[in-house]
Design a protein around this motif. Structure first.
Motif, PDB file in Angstrom:
ATOM      1  N   ARG A  16       5.940  27.082 -64.617  1.00 18.84           N
ATOM      2  CA  ARG A  16       5.192  28.352 -64.641  1.00 18.84           C
ATOM      3  C   ARG A  16       4.816  28.817 -63.238  1.00 18.84           C
ATOM      4  O   ARG A  16       4.519  29.995 -63.036  1.00 18.84           O
ATOM      5  N   HIS A  17       4.819  27.887 -62.273  1.00 16.93           N
ATOM      6  CA  HIS A  17       4.473  28.239 -60.890  1.00 16.93           C
ATOM      7  C   HIS A  17       5.641  28.017 -59.927  1.00 16.93           C
ATOM      8  O   HIS A  17       5.448  28.081 -58.714  1.00 16.93           O
ATOM      9  N   PHE A  18       6.809  27.759 -60.472  1.00 22.07           N
ATOM     10  CA  PHE A  18       8.005  27.518 -59.670  1.00 22.07           C
ATOM     11  C   PHE A  18       8.441  28.762 -58.910  1.00 22.07           C
ATOM     12  O   PHE A  18       8.389  29.882 -59.418  1.00 22.07           O
ATOM     13  N   PHE A  19       8.866  28.552 -57.659  1.00 19.62           N
ATOM     14  CA  PHE A  19       9.534  29.639 -56.932  1.00 19.62           C
ATOM     15  C   PHE A  19      10.643  29.071 -56.074  1.00 19.62           C
ATOM     16  O   PHE A  19      10.487  28.047 -55.401  1.00 19.62           O
ATOM     17  N   ARG A  20      11.764  29.734 -56.106  1.00 25.58           N
ATOM     18  CA  ARG A  20      12.896  29.454 -55.223  1.00 25.58           C
ATOM     19  C   ARG A  20      13.542  30.798 -54.950  1.00 25.58           C
ATOM     20  O   ARG A  20      13.836  31.544 -55.882  1.00 25.58           O
ATOM     21  N   PRO A  21      13.732  31.165 -53.702  1.00 25.42           N
ATOM     22  CA  PRO A  21      14.232  32.508 -53.410  1.00 25.42           C
ATOM     23  C   PRO A  21      15.653  32.705 -53.910  1.00 25.42           C
ATOM     24  O   PRO A  21      16.367  31.736 -54.225  1.00 25.42           O
ATOM     25  N   GLY A  22      16.064  33.964 -53.977  1.00 30.34           N
ATOM     26  CA  GLY A  22      17.439  34.263 -54.313  1.00 30.34           C
ATOM     27  C   GLY A  22      18.394  33.633 -53.323  1.00 30.34           C
ATOM     28  O   GLY A  22      18.020  33.289 -52.196  1.00 30.34           O
ATOM     29  N   PHE A  23      19.640  33.488 -53.737  1.00 26.73           N
ATOM     30  CA  PHE A  23      20.616  32.771 -52.925  1.00 26.73           C
ATOM     31  C   PHE A  23      20.708  33.318 -51.505  1.00 26.73           C
ATOM     32  O   PHE A  23      20.789  32.556 -50.544  1.00 26.73           O
ATOM     33  N   MET A  24      20.685  34.623 -51.349  1.00 30.30           N
ATOM     34  CA  MET A  24      20.855  35.216 -50.029  1.00 30.30           C
ATOM     35  C   MET A  24      19.647  35.007 -49.123  1.00 30.30           C
ATOM     36  O   MET A  24      19.691  35.303 -47.931  1.00 30.30           O
ATOM     37  N   GLU A  25      18.539  34.478 -49.668  1.00 31.56           N
ATOM     38  CA  GLU A  25      17.343  34.213 -48.869  1.00 31.56           C
ATOM     39  C   GLU A  25      17.103  32.723 -48.659  1.00 31.56           C
ATOM     40  O   GLU A  25      16.018  32.326 -48.242  1.00 31.56           O
ATOM     41  N   GLN A  26      18.104  31.892 -48.925  1.00 35.97           N
ATOM     42  CA  GLN A  26      17.960  30.453 -48.730  1.00 35.97           C
ATOM     43  C   GLN A  26      18.527  30.089 -47.354  1.00 35.97           C
ATOM     44  O   GLN A  26      19.714  30.289 -47.099  1.00 35.97           O
ATOM     45  N   PRO A  27      17.702  29.556 -46.458  1.00 29.41           N
ATOM     46  CA  PRO A  27      18.069  29.510 -45.041  1.00 29.41           C
ATOM     47  C   PRO A  27      19.158  28.522 -44.663  1.00 29.41           C
ATOM     48  O   PRO A  27      19.660  28.579 -43.538  1.00 29.41           O
ATOM     49  N   GLU A  28      19.545  27.608 -45.532  1.00 30.39           N
ATOM     50  CA  GLU A  28      20.625  26.687 -45.166  1.00 30.39           C
ATOM     51  C   GLU A  28      22.012  27.313 -45.320  1.00 30.39           C
ATOM     52  O   GLU A  28      22.976  26.820 -44.736  1.00 30.39           O
ATOM     53  N   TRP A  29      22.122  28.382 -46.115  1.00 36.93           N
ATOM     54  CA  TRP A  29      23.445  28.921 -46.432  1.00 36.93           C
ATOM     55  C   TRP A  29      23.890  29.953 -45.397  1.00 36.93           C
ATOM     56  O   TRP A  29      23.090  30.721 -44.867  1.00 36.93           O
ATOM     57  N   LEU A  30      25.195  29.982 -45.161  1.00 32.38           N
ATOM     58  CA  LEU A  30      25.795  30.926 -44.216  1.00 32.38           C
ATOM     59  C   LEU A  30      26.920  31.687 -44.919  1.00 32.38           C
ATOM     60  O   LEU A  30      28.101  31.541 -44.565  1.00 32.38           O
ATOM     61  N   PRO A  31      26.595  32.504 -45.934  1.00 28.01           N
ATOM     62  CA  PRO A  31      27.656  33.194 -46.675  1.00 28.01           C
ATOM     63  C   PRO A  31      28.485  34.133 -45.815  1.00 28.01           C
ATOM     64  O   PRO A  31      29.635  34.433 -46.142  1.00 28.01           O
TER      65      PRO A  31
END
Length: 435
Positions: free
Chosen positions: A101-116
């Motif tokens: 109920r309190h979980f948060f994980r940003p959308g894929f494009m806002e995750q800092p490890e990824w370099l799409p």
């Protein structure tokens, strides 16, 4: 740090999107560099406790730093903005319902490890900070500290570290941590040993593949030309014993059909709830940040259900070729069931927060979301036997695994890049404790 100001230095290396400092704690004065990154995923907080534990260990044992000609660089949190959004559950109670109920994980494009879009196209300040650190330090060993909400521990490597699997098994047994013998993240990746997997080189694919498989270019591979070994160390919050069951299942195909049917049904329920909620949400920034991961999850669910269903054929790779599932064990089937439930629970939890943030619920969605969250969390408890692992034990497990991987990485031989041991120089042979 106050006790050992010469040996432990803290500096700000960047700033988050919201203006929070990104801080690096460096321990030791060796010429060879280790980089450990905590908090790359906002909902996986254990790394923050782990890096502090590592700092204490390194300061207490000269064999881990100056005696091995090593400096440890500990990035205390890569995504402090996202981590703050999880504060609603971090202080407990540690129940699955409270967590989701309190979980948060940003959308894929806002995750800092990824370099799409590749390193040159990186726009997040957190990502640019990490890339700059990697280019500055050229570490021979890099660790990214992650957490599994429900399941078991495992390690992903960009280069093989022979001998890690038995050390990992020993650590997990001592601390009563289940190990995942077929996590969804590594479903199509090579296995280097029980619960140890090889991260394949990045490839271009569609967004759905990137979200579900980390198939795009990432900061895990960015320092690869320097000879860096990257280890992604996953530590579970709620453990499930069956994820380490390598036995053959009774009826794998029927189980897969059931998983796919359940995911399709759950997705339909969530899409209907989203349609009811969306007209009342407005366009505030918070709404956009909560909606982004919801849209990501809803996007990938139909494809996942089809790729797992024996009646709809095998999945496809980035080039459109057929890619059947690997041989299925009880552990792999358990991981797929957990993953299908996870994606639904995360979506429901974010939708619950969206309704709460809006301040009103004219569509009556809150009661339906509460019912779904309670039922799906009960499935984790009753159907999988999920049990909470105390934070201190999570952090101890992760710290020991990092030290075990470090010990093997420093024995690999020379790496290229600044700070590497010169060719022909014999490796240091001090015994480093990995427990």
């Amino acid at each position: 740090m106050d006790r050992r100001p010469r040996d432990a230095r803290l500096r700000q290396v960047g700033t988050s999107r919201a203006g929070l400092p990104l801080r690096l704690l460096s321990v030791g004065h060796g010429s060879r560099q280790v980089l450990v990154v905590a908090g790359p995923h906002a909902n996986e907080p254990v790394g923050g406790a782990t890096v502090l534990r590592l700092a204490e260990r390194v300061l207490a044992d000269p064999r881990l730093c100056d005696g091995a000609d090593v400096t440890w660089n500990l990035l205390l949190c890569l995504d402090p903005d996202g981590s703050r959004r999880n504060e609603g559950w971090l202080s407990g109670p540690y129940t699955l319902g409270h967590h989701f109920r309190h979980f948060f994980r940003p959308g894929f494009m806002e995750q800092p490890e990824w370099l799409p879009d590749g390193a040159e196209g990186a726009t997040l300040p957190e990502t640019r900070t990490l890339l700059a650190l990697q280019d500055e330090l050229r570490p021979f060993f890099q660790c990214s500290l992650h957490g599994v909400d429900v399941g078991g521990g495992f390690v992903e490597l960009t280069r093989d570290l022979p001998g890690l699997a038995p050390r990992l098994a020993h650590i997990a047994t001592r601390l009563d941590i289940p190990l995942e013998l077929g996590p969804y993240d590594t479903l199509y990746w090579p296995t280097l040993g029980p619960a140890v997997y090889r991260i394949p080189p990045p490839r271009r694919g569609d967004l759905a593949a990137a979200i579900t498989e980390a198939a795009v270019e990432s900061t895990w591979f960015h320092p690869h030309p320097y000879g860096t070994v990257t280890a992604v160390v996953e530590a579970p919050m709620w453990g499930v014993t069956a994820v380490q069951d390598a036995s053959a299942p009774v009826d794998a195909e029927e189980t897969l059909r059931g998983v796919s049917r359940t995911l399709r049904r759950d997705t339909a329920l969530l899409e209907e709830l989203l349609a009811r909620i969306r007209p009342y949400l407005g366009t505030a920034g918070d709404v956009d940040r909560l909606l982004a991961p919801v849209d990501d999850y809803v996007l990938v669910c139909p494809g996942l259900a089809d790729s797992w269903d024996p009646d709809t054929g095998p999945g496809t790779d980035a080039d459109g070729g057929a890619r059947p599932l690997p041989p299925l064990t009880t552990a792999r089937l358990t991981a797929l069931r957990i993953s299908a439930r996870r994606i639904a629970l995360r979506t429901a939890g974010l939708l619950h927060q969206l309704v709460t943030a809006s301040g009103h619920d004219p569509s009556g969605a809150t009661a339906d979301l509460d019912r779904l969250i309670d039922a799906w969390c009960a499935d984790y408890h009753d159907g999988h036997g999920a049990r909470w692992i105390p934070v201190a034990r999570q952090a101890e497990y992760q710290a020991r695994v990092v030290l075990a991987a470090f010990d093997l990485a420093r024995r690999r031989g020379p790496a290229s890049g600044r700070g590497a041991r010169p060719l022909g120089t014999p490796p240091v042979r001090t015994e480093v404790p990995f427990e």
